[in-house]
Design a protein around this motif. Structure first.
Motif, PDB file in Angstrom:
ATOM      1  N   THR A   1       0.798  -1.229   0.000  1.00  0.00           N
ATOM      2  CA  THR A   1       0.000   0.000   0.000  1.00  0.00           C
ATOM      3  C   THR A   1       0.828   1.274   0.000  1.00  0.00           C
ATOM      4  OG1 THR A   1      -0.119  -0.066   2.425  1.00  0.00           O
ATOM      5  CG2 THR A   1      -1.924  -1.122   1.191  1.00  0.00           C
ATOM      6  N   ASP A   2       2.121   1.163   0.187  1.00  0.00           N
ATOM      7  CA  ASP A   2       2.970   2.349   0.309  1.00  0.00           C
ATOM      8  C   ASP A   2       3.627   2.660  -1.035  1.00  0.00           C
ATOM      9  OD1 ASP A   2       5.439   3.954   0.805  1.00  0.00           O
ATOM     10  OD2 ASP A   2       4.757   3.810   2.884  1.00  0.00           O
TER      11      ASP A   2
ATOM     12  N   SER B   1      -0.059  -3.922 -10.183  1.00  0.00           N
ATOM     13  CA  SER B   1      -1.464  -3.512 -10.083  1.00  0.00           C
ATOM     14  C   SER B   1      -1.682  -2.630  -8.860  1.00  0.00           C
ATOM     15  CB  SER B   1      -2.382  -4.742 -10.032  1.00  0.00           C
ATOM     16  OG  SER B   1      -2.076  -5.538  -8.897  1.00  0.00           O
ATOM     17  N   ASN B   2      -0.999  -2.952  -7.759  1.00  0.00           N
ATOM     18  CA  ASN B   2      -1.084  -2.094  -6.568  1.00  0.00           C
ATOM     19  C   ASN B   2      -0.579  -0.694  -6.879  1.00  0.00           C
ATOM     20  OD1 ASN B   2      -0.540  -5.007  -5.823  1.00  0.00           O
ATOM     21  ND2 ASN B   2      -1.196  -4.254  -3.824  1.00  0.00           N
ATOM     22  N   GLY B   3       0.542  -0.639  -7.582  1.00  0.00           N
ATOM     23  CA  GLY B   3       1.126   0.656  -7.920  1.00  0.00           C
ATOM     24  C   GLY B   3       0.233   1.475  -8.835  1.00  0.00           C
ATOM     25  N   ARG B   4      -0.359   0.829  -9.823  1.00  0.00           N
ATOM     26  CA  ARG B   4      -1.244   1.553 -10.751  1.00  0.00           C
ATOM     27  C   ARG B   4      -2.467   2.107 -10.016  1.00  0.00           C
ATOM     28  NH1 ARG B   4       0.247  -2.808 -14.353  1.00  0.00           N
ATOM     29  NH2 ARG B   4       1.591  -2.007 -16.029  1.00  0.00           N
TER      30      ARG B   4
ATOM     31  N   GLU C   1       8.106   9.124  -7.215  1.00  0.00           N
ATOM     32  CA  GLU C   1       9.026   8.021  -7.517  1.00  0.00           C
ATOM     33  C   GLU C   1       8.282   6.830  -8.124  1.00  0.00           C
ATOM     34  OE1 GLU C   1      11.855   6.738  -4.662  1.00  0.00           O
ATOM     35  OE2 GLU C   1      12.531   8.761  -4.164  1.00  0.00           O
ATOM     36  N   LEU C   2       7.060   6.612  -7.687  1.00  0.00           N
ATOM     37  CA  LEU C   2       6.277   5.496  -8.229  1.00  0.00           C
ATOM     38  C   LEU C   2       6.000   5.712  -9.715  1.00  0.00           C
ATOM     39  CD1 LEU C   2       4.795   2.845  -7.745  1.00  0.00           C
ATOM     40  CD2 LEU C   2       2.794   4.174  -7.009  1.00  0.00           C
ATOM     41  N   ALA C   3       5.562   6.917 -10.077  1.00  0.00           N
ATOM     42  CA  ALA C   3       5.323   7.223 -11.494  1.00  0.00           C
ATOM     43  C   ALA C   3       6.617   7.122 -12.292  1.00  0.00           C
ATOM     44  CB  ALA C   3       4.715   8.619 -11.628  1.00  0.00           C
TER      45      ALA C   3
END
Length: 562
Positions: free
Chosen positions: A191-192, A214-217, A231-233
């Protein structure tokens, strides 16, 4: 001199625990965009400190106050520890008031010694263990560094920053599977956004598919503050770029730049260098922005080599364990014909990264450029033979860029020892490799060959000069800024008197010529940089540009004391 960096990924910078104070990563991720409601614990620890006046409680108060950006309580604890002579070098810089001239510029003890003393008083403090791990890594002590980081993870296995830095440590020591396991142990991994971004990068290092895509999207489509998704993007952008989907990658990188941090900025500059995605971001080259790696690449792309050197040194001070800034400084030092600096930085870089082939080759390059090889060969023939054996071994490397680099160094060696034809052959072999794998960078090789042909007064020097001049009309300056800078320097030096060896050594190494060449291409002025650890991060008050607020420093102090 190798300068390609295709392996960069969205891994967190491993800075001291004190220098990350106030960074957004330490805040809770909230889905609403209101102010963060972080519970403060420093006041409670302060009460205990007043009651006990012990070094252990003072250390705990200092670390908590720094993370909570509580300057007042940090000062109280720091003053107590200063009187006890237990402040580390990074803390002395961090807490130093520029108007307090009684603070010593140089600590009397080694940072490892100071951190060990702090551990005797507060053995379960994970932040001290993190800093100790970093110090060991700087000195190439892999086993001790990992042991210290494992202690930090033991005491704070659910802490986002410590988990990410723990993973960074294992990647640094070429143990990506262990890094991945460290991340998966954190209970917030699904979740982070910060943890998922790192997990994706570590998965790429481990050559495995991330199971958290999928969690990240889903997180990227949520309404959490943009800084937490940067950073995720960027990590998704990197994934798409490596998969050849540049259009999708561009969208992710643009999302990462809506509220970037140092890491996402540097990754955007990486994308610009290694793909057809150009002009993603123009990083400000001023002293109020702390994004040294990205600023280094920005200045370098503008052919402002002296300014790029300033940022590269600042980047190295921030990440002295990393090979990246050491390689950058060594490359720039070669462009400036500063072989003393080149030898110094490669020697230091190899302490922390003893197996880095690029640093080894750059060190050999500096040795060849600054040594009378024929004299050394007569005095220490075994040493010279060892250099040649190392070059021959690296020339058999499966990595084409290292192979070409080693062949070029071998060619340089033969030119400097009077074997001109052999030197020419080695450079030509290296050029053929670049022609097959990276034709746009063949100019870099050609300019280095030109330097050696000129110094040796080879009959074919003018032929190489003409080939290089012809290539300048067809190459993209943004792809070869260093080589173009050096070729322009050769053109300037051609009008000077004296031998080419003299001109490179005395005229080519002057900052006056470097500044002249940089000013011809760029109007950017030199700036004075503030050490990252000399100020707290204050996210509300910095640059006039909204997107740079999370990672910029406060405005410089006025001349008069406030």
């Amino acid at each position: 001199m190798k300068h390609l960096d295709t392996d960069r990924d969205v891994l967190p910078a491993w800075m001291t625990s004190h220098s990350v104070a106030g960074m957004p990563e330490l805040n809770s991720v909230k889905k609403n965009k209101a102010h963060f409601n972080v519970e403060r614990s420093a006041p409670d620890i302060l009460k205990e400190f007043h009651a006990t006046q012990t070094v252990g409680i003072a250390t705990e108060l200092l670390n908590v106050a720094i993370i909570e950006n509580d300057q007042e309580n940090a000062d109280i604890a720091a003053q107590f520890l200063k009187n006890k002579r237990l402040l580390s070098p990074s803390l002395i810089k961090l807490l130093h008031n520029p108007w307090d001239f009684q603070v010593p510029d140089r600590p009397t003890e080694h940072p490892i010694s100071i951190l060990k003393k702090q551990l005797k008083l507060s053995n379960n403090n994970p932040l001290i263990w993190v800093d100790l791990s970093r110090e060991y890594a700087i000195f190439g002590e892999q086993e001790r560094s990992i042991k210290a980081m494992l202690a930090a993870l033991h005491y704070a296995n659910d802490h986002r920053w410590i988990t990410r830095i723990g993973a960074r440590v294992f990647v640094h020591f070429n143990e990506p599977d262990r890094a991945h396991y460290t991340l998966l142990k954190n209970p917030s991994i699904k979740t982070d956004p910060w943890l998922i971004a790192t997990e994706m990068a570590v998965s790429r290092k481990a050559n495995r598919q991330s199971k958290l895509l999928s969690n990240g999207r889903n997180i990227l489509e949520s309404n959490i503050p943009l800084i937490h998704m940067s950073e995720l993007a960027s990590s998704f952008g990197t994934l798409e770029l490596l998969n050849g989907a540049e259009k999708k990658a561009k969208g992710f990188f643009k999302q990462s730049l809506l509220a970037p941090n140092q890491n996402s900025l540097a990754q955007a500059k990486w994308a610009e260098r290694n793909s057809r995605l150009k002009n993603l971001v123009n990083v400000p080259l001023d002293s109020h922005v702390v994004a040294y790696e990205a600023q280094y690449w920005e200045a370098y792309s503008k052919q402002n080599i002296p300014l790029a050197m300033d940022f590269a040194k600042a980047w190295y001070n921030q990440e002295p364990y990393s090979s990246g800034p050491a390689i950058a400084i060594s490359y720039l030092a070669a462009l400036l014909d500063d072989y003393k600096l080149l030898l110094q930085i490669t020697t230091k870089g190899l302490i922390a990264n003893p197996h880095n082939s690029t640093l080894k080759l750059n060190q050999i390059f500096a040795w060849i450029a600054s040594t009378d090889i024929n004299r050394i060969a007569s005095e220490k023939p075994n040493f010279v033979d060892k250099i040649l054996r190392t070059l021959n071994l690296l020339a058999e490397n499966d990595d084409w860029s290292l192979k070409a680099h080693a062949l070029a160094n071998t060619g340089m060696f033969h030119y400097r020892t009077g074997n001109l034809e052999t030197g020419r052959q080695q450079y030509n072999l290296a050029e053929e490799i670049y022609e097959r794998h990276a034709p746009n960078f063949r100019f870099v090789l050609l300019v280095n060959h030109l330097r050696e042909a000129l110094i040796s007064d080879a009959n074919w020097a003018q032929e190489i000069m003409m080939r290089a001049a012809a290539l300048t009309k067809n190459i993209d300056a943004t792809e070869n800024p260093g080589a173009i800078f050096y070729f322009r320097k050769i053109e300037k030096l051609s009008n000077k008197s004296g031998s080419w060896l003299f001109k490179f050594k005395h005229e080519g190494a002057t900052h006056l010529l470097a500044d002249e060449l940089s000013n011809e291409h760029s109007n950017t002025k030199q700036v004075t940089h503030v050490d990252l650890e000399s100020k707290f991060w204050l996210p509300e008050r910095f640059s006039g540009k909204e997107i740079f607020r999370p990672f910029t420093l406060s405005s410089p102090p006025t001349k008069n004391k406030p």
